[in-house]
Design a protein around this motif. Sequence first.
Motif, PDB file in Angstrom:
ATOM      1  N   SER A  98       6.501  -8.594  -5.425  1.00  0.00           N
ATOM      2  CA  SER A  98       6.153  -7.364  -4.506  1.00  0.00           C
ATOM      3  C   SER A  98       7.353  -7.068  -3.605  1.00  0.00           C
ATOM      4  O   SER A  98       7.546  -5.873  -3.511  1.00  0.00           O
ATOM      5  N   ILE A  99       8.062  -8.007  -3.191  1.00  0.00           N
ATOM      6  CA  ILE A  99       9.036  -7.914  -2.458  1.00  0.00           C
ATOM      7  C   ILE A  99      10.255  -7.165  -3.084  1.00  0.00           C
ATOM      8  O   ILE A  99      10.931  -6.377  -2.656  1.00  0.00           O
ATOM      9  N   LYS A 100      10.724  -7.842  -4.421  1.00  0.00           N
ATOM     10  CA  LYS A 100      11.578  -7.052  -5.418  1.00  0.00           C
ATOM     11  C   LYS A 100      11.129  -5.619  -5.361  1.00  0.00           C
ATOM     12  O   LYS A 100      12.073  -4.752  -5.500  1.00  0.00           O
ATOM     13  N   GLY A 101       9.831  -5.588  -5.879  1.00  0.00           N
ATOM     14  CA  GLY A 101       9.584  -4.013  -6.092  1.00  0.00           C
ATOM     15  C   GLY A 101       9.703  -3.412  -5.021  1.00  0.00           C
ATOM     16  O   GLY A 101      10.175  -2.132  -5.126  1.00  0.00           O
ATOM     17  N   LEU A 102       9.450  -3.400  -3.790  1.00  0.00           N
ATOM     18  CA  LEU A 102       9.577  -3.094  -2.433  1.00  0.00           C
ATOM     19  C   LEU A 102      10.797  -2.592  -2.229  1.00  0.00           C
ATOM     20  O   LEU A 102      11.239  -1.589  -1.850  1.00  0.00           O
ATOM     21  N   LEU A 103      11.523  -3.494  -2.271  1.00  0.00           N
ATOM     22  CA  LEU A 103      13.105  -3.284  -2.053  1.00  0.00           C
ATOM     23  C   LEU A 103      13.606  -2.485  -3.061  1.00  0.00           C
ATOM     24  O   LEU A 103      14.714  -1.557  -2.839  1.00  0.00           O
ATOM     25  N   ASN A 104      13.300  -2.265  -4.198  1.00  0.00           N
ATOM     26  CA  ASN A 104      13.697  -1.259  -5.278  1.00  0.00           C
ATOM     27  C   ASN A 104      12.941  -0.163  -5.273  1.00  0.00           C
ATOM     28  O   ASN A 104      13.095   1.100  -6.084  1.00  0.00           O
ATOM     29  N   GLY A 105      12.231   0.233  -4.212  1.00  0.00           N
ATOM     30  CA  GLY A 105      11.467   1.681  -3.861  1.00  0.00           C
ATOM     31  C   GLY A 105      10.220   1.765  -4.340  1.00  0.00           C
ATOM     32  O   GLY A 105       9.593   2.919  -4.453  1.00  0.00           O
ATOM     33  N   GLN A 106       9.646   0.750  -4.965  1.00  0.00           N
ATOM     34  CA  GLN A 106       8.232   0.946  -5.393  1.00  0.00           C
ATOM     35  C   GLN A 106       7.111   0.768  -4.064  1.00  0.00           C
ATOM     36  O   GLN A 106       7.512   0.349  -3.144  1.00  0.00           O
ATOM     37  N   GLY A 107       6.083   1.197  -4.535  1.00  0.00           N
ATOM     38  CA  GLY A 107       5.109   1.160  -3.316  1.00  0.00           C
ATOM     39  C   GLY A 107       5.378   2.260  -2.278  1.00  0.00           C
ATOM     40  O   GLY A 107       6.106   3.314  -2.226  1.00  0.00           O
ATOM     41  N   ALA A 108       5.233   1.472  -1.109  1.00  0.00           N
ATOM     42  CA  ALA A 108       5.699   2.011   0.256  1.00  0.00           C
ATOM     43  C   ALA A 108       7.119   1.963   0.541  1.00  0.00           C
ATOM     44  O   ALA A 108       7.708   2.782   1.333  1.00  0.00           O
ATOM     45  N   GLY A 109       7.532   1.395  -0.352  1.00  0.00           N
ATOM     46  CA  GLY A 109       9.273   1.382  -0.408  1.00  0.00           C
ATOM     47  C   GLY A 109       9.909   0.435   0.778  1.00  0.00           C
ATOM     48  O   GLY A 109      11.079   0.822   1.205  1.00  0.00           O
ATOM     49  N   THR A 110       9.209  -0.147   1.603  1.00  0.00           N
ATOM     50  CA  THR A 110       9.439  -0.746   2.783  1.00  0.00           C
ATOM     51  C   THR A 110       8.777  -2.228   2.794  1.00  0.00           C
ATOM     52  O   THR A 110       7.268  -2.275   2.546  1.00  0.00           O
ATOM     53  N   LEU A 111       9.315  -3.075   3.292  1.00  0.00           N
ATOM     54  CA  LEU A 111       8.700  -4.681   3.622  1.00  0.00           C
ATOM     55  C   LEU A 111       7.738  -4.519   4.854  1.00  0.00           C
ATOM     56  O   LEU A 111       6.724  -5.513   4.851  1.00  0.00           O
ATOM     57  N   PHE A 112       7.765  -3.556   5.621  1.00  0.00           N
ATOM     58  CA  PHE A 112       7.036  -3.817   6.837  1.00  0.00           C
ATOM     59  C   PHE A 112       6.208  -2.318   7.041  1.00  0.00           C
ATOM     60  O   PHE A 112       6.773  -1.237   6.958  1.00  0.00           O
ATOM     61  N   SER A 113       5.084  -2.580   7.024  1.00  0.00           N
ATOM     62  CA  SER A 113       4.197  -1.292   7.316  1.00  0.00           C
ATOM     63  C   SER A 113       2.820  -1.748   7.960  1.00  0.00           C
ATOM     64  O   SER A 113       2.499  -2.909   7.962  1.00  0.00           O
ATOM     65  N   ILE A 114       2.484  -0.759   8.853  1.00  0.00           N
ATOM     66  CA  ILE A 114       1.229  -0.916   9.514  1.00  0.00           C
ATOM     67  C   ILE A 114      -0.037  -0.312   8.733  1.00  0.00           C
ATOM     68  O   ILE A 114      -1.162  -0.428   9.171  1.00  0.00           O
ATOM     69  N   LEU A 115       0.433   0.249   7.603  1.00  0.00           N
ATOM     70  CA  LEU A 115      -0.885   0.848   6.786  1.00  0.00           C
ATOM     71  C   LEU A 115      -2.034  -0.155   6.293  1.00  0.00           C
ATOM     72  O   LEU A 115      -3.198   0.312   6.562  1.00  0.00           O
ATOM     73  N   PRO A 116      -1.892  -1.607   5.997  1.00  0.00           N
ATOM     74  CA  PRO A 116      -3.065  -2.306   5.775  1.00  0.00           C
ATOM     75  C   PRO A 116      -3.694  -2.583   6.775  1.00  0.00           C
ATOM     76  O   PRO A 116      -4.736  -3.235   6.857  1.00  0.00           O
ATOM     77  N   PHE A 117      -3.083  -2.303   8.177  1.00  0.00           N
ATOM     78  CA  PHE A 117      -3.683  -2.701   9.440  1.00  0.00           C
ATOM     79  C   PHE A 117      -4.446  -1.625  10.271  1.00  0.00           C
ATOM     80  O   PHE A 117      -5.629  -1.776  10.805  1.00  0.00           O
ATOM     81  N   ILE A 118      -3.799  -0.395  10.180  1.00  0.00           N
ATOM     82  CA  ILE A 118      -4.144   0.729  10.905  1.00  0.00           C
ATOM     83  C   ILE A 118      -4.292   1.692  10.172  1.00  0.00           C
ATOM     84  O   ILE A 118      -3.266   2.281   9.659  1.00  0.00           O
ATOM     85  N   ASP A 119      -5.482   2.519   9.825  1.00  0.00           N
ATOM     86  CA  ASP A 119      -5.663   3.779   9.359  1.00  0.00           C
ATOM     87  C   ASP A 119      -6.345   4.567  10.020  1.00  0.00           C
ATOM     88  O   ASP A 119      -7.364   4.420  10.322  1.00  0.00           O
ATOM     89  N   SER A 120      -5.851   6.053  10.591  1.00  0.00           N
ATOM     90  CA  SER A 120      -6.683   6.860  11.198  1.00  0.00           C
ATOM     91  C   SER A 120      -7.790   7.294  10.706  1.00  0.00           C
ATOM     92  O   SER A 120      -8.649   7.902  11.253  1.00  0.00           O
ATOM     93  N   ASN A 121      -7.714   7.319   9.278  1.00  0.00           N
ATOM     94  CA  ASN A 121      -9.125   7.879   8.568  1.00  0.00           C
ATOM     95  C   ASN A 121      -9.813   6.815   8.334  1.00  0.00           C
ATOM     96  O   ASN A 121     -11.022   7.046   7.673  1.00  0.00           O
ATOM     97  N   ALA A 122      -9.830   5.527   8.807  1.00  0.00           N
ATOM     98  CA  ALA A 122     -10.815   4.304   8.681  1.00  0.00           C
ATOM     99  C   ALA A 122     -11.888   4.417   9.368  1.00  0.00           C
ATOM    100  O   ALA A 122     -12.184   5.065  10.354  1.00  0.00           O
ATOM    101  N   ASN A 123     -12.936   3.876   8.913  1.00  0.00           N
ATOM    102  CA  ASN A 123     -14.374   3.867   9.433  1.00  0.00           C
ATOM    103  C   ASN A 123     -14.526   2.426   9.842  1.00  0.00           C
ATOM    104  O   ASN A 123     -14.632   1.619   9.024  1.00  0.00           O
ATOM    105  N   MET A 124     -14.680   2.325  11.062  1.00  0.00           N
ATOM    106  CA  MET A 124     -14.789   0.766  11.589  1.00  0.00           C
ATOM    107  C   MET A 124     -16.282   0.171  11.038  1.00  0.00           C
ATOM    108  O   MET A 124     -15.996  -1.099  10.688  1.00  0.00           O
ATOM    109  N   SER A 125     -17.080   1.058  10.840  1.00  0.00           N
ATOM    110  CA  SER A 125     -18.309   0.543  10.146  1.00  0.00           C
ATOM    111  C   SER A 125     -18.212  -0.130   8.795  1.00  0.00           C
ATOM    112  O   SER A 125     -18.971  -0.953   8.514  1.00  0.00           O
ATOM    113  N   GLY A 126     -17.262   0.563   8.258  1.00  0.00           N
ATOM    114  CA  GLY A 126     -16.979   0.088   6.610  1.00  0.00           C
ATOM    115  C   GLY A 126     -16.223  -1.131   6.875  1.00  0.00           C
ATOM    116  O   GLY A 126     -16.559  -2.095   5.876  1.00  0.00           O
ATOM    117  N   ILE A 127     -15.415  -1.375   7.696  1.00  0.00           N
ATOM    118  CA  ILE A 127     -14.753  -2.562   8.027  1.00  0.00           C
ATOM    119  C   ILE A 127     -15.604  -3.828   8.302  1.00  0.00           C
ATOM    120  O   ILE A 127     -15.576  -5.014   7.770  1.00  0.00           O
TER     121      ILE A 127
END
Length: 448
Positions: free
Chosen positions: A169-198
């Motif tokens: 995963s780290i190798k792929g992210l450093l090579n531009g795959q996925g989010a292209g960065t090792l640090f992201s708040i995406l898995p923690f905070i999403d403005s479109n998320a529904n708390m009831s689903g969580i």
Amino acid sequence: MEKTKSPTLKRSLSLKYIVFFGLSFMAPTTMFSTYGIAVHSTNGMMTTAYVVALIVMLFTAYSYAQMVKAYPTAGAAYTFTQKSLSPHIGFLAGWTILLDYVFSPMISSLFLGIAMNAYFPSVPMYVWISIFIVSITTINILGITIAAKFNTVILFLQFGTFTLFTVFSIKGLLNGQGAGTLFSILPFIDSNANMSGIMSMVPVLCFSFLGFDAVTTLSEEAKNPKKSIPRAIYLITIIGGTLYLIGSYFLQIVWPDYQSFNNPEAAYIDIAMYIGGNFLVSYILAEGTMSCFASAIASGASASRILYAMGREHVLPAKIFGYLSPKYRTPVYNLLIIGGIAFSSLFLSLTFAISLINFGALLTFTLVNLSVIAHYYFRKKQRSIMGTIRYLIIPLIGASLTGLFFVKLDIHSLILGGAWLAVGFLYLLNLTKMFRQPPPELVFEEAQ
């Protein structure tokens, strides 16, 4: 004539093997196979859901650790609630927690049968399931030390899966795959998320932490259980939770568009192929098959110890459930019964089993939290400032959290679990002659 001494459980497990045993029960890598469905349910915030589940489980782990110091015997939650709340509630707690342990080998059997049938479609699924159940039952009969060592090997293969996946995963992210960065708040905070689903997903994720509670059933086979078991409970919860957080974090940032999976049940295969090719896919699939063995062995051993504790004190027929093999010093009949139940994987669905397990786990967790309050705060009168915090406030928070998520279970879990509890209640009525007498109580004898 001198009376022949009955065999007892053997104290042979060190802290290391207890921790490995609990982590094997958890089978941490199963999070990969459930990721696709879970990430949809949490609207892309699965890591946040795991954070909430970990917090809930830490409170409950604390309560288990306190109770095992008071009652270091094989009965676990059954013993804790029986001695702290009431013998009748204790029976129902033991009856309910059996759902978790007895049906876990069935779930592992089903997972393995499906996987092997996909690899070798010409071989009927029942063949793989039969071989699997016979193997895990034999290993458990031969002794807890052999089972623990076997599970240790499998557990390190699971650690290898997490390590390889993280490196790729780290190798792929450093090579531009996925989010292209090792640090992201995406898995923690999403403005479109529904708390009831969580929140609705948290009870299911709590099932992933089963393992810290399972080791309390090994108290009579642990060296210095009043110290080693509480330490193991905390270590298992924290290590398992850390693996879940790391795994779910990288799963999402290497493939941010979680809604694009053609088959959510196989999402982890797509992700593994994307970052690691056939090598990573093959390793994860092979290790996943082996982790089924580890989880089934651990859960089968735990279930057999609860049945043994209930049989030894004549809550269940002692000749069967309270029997120990003189040679192996294991509850052979219980293990054979659990193996027989595992064969239900040939005709029961995965949804049915998981529904029962979620019901049993959350109800029992709530009762154990309340047991701490009853035992320490009321019976032992630990009511100083620190005592109030440790034995009233902390377990009360734990009971409130597990109780909240218990009532949030889906309707299938509540109906199926409620039916099982009703059967246990009817059996209790018969056992106690309509509550005119208490059920048999456990006698605490140190294993030699």
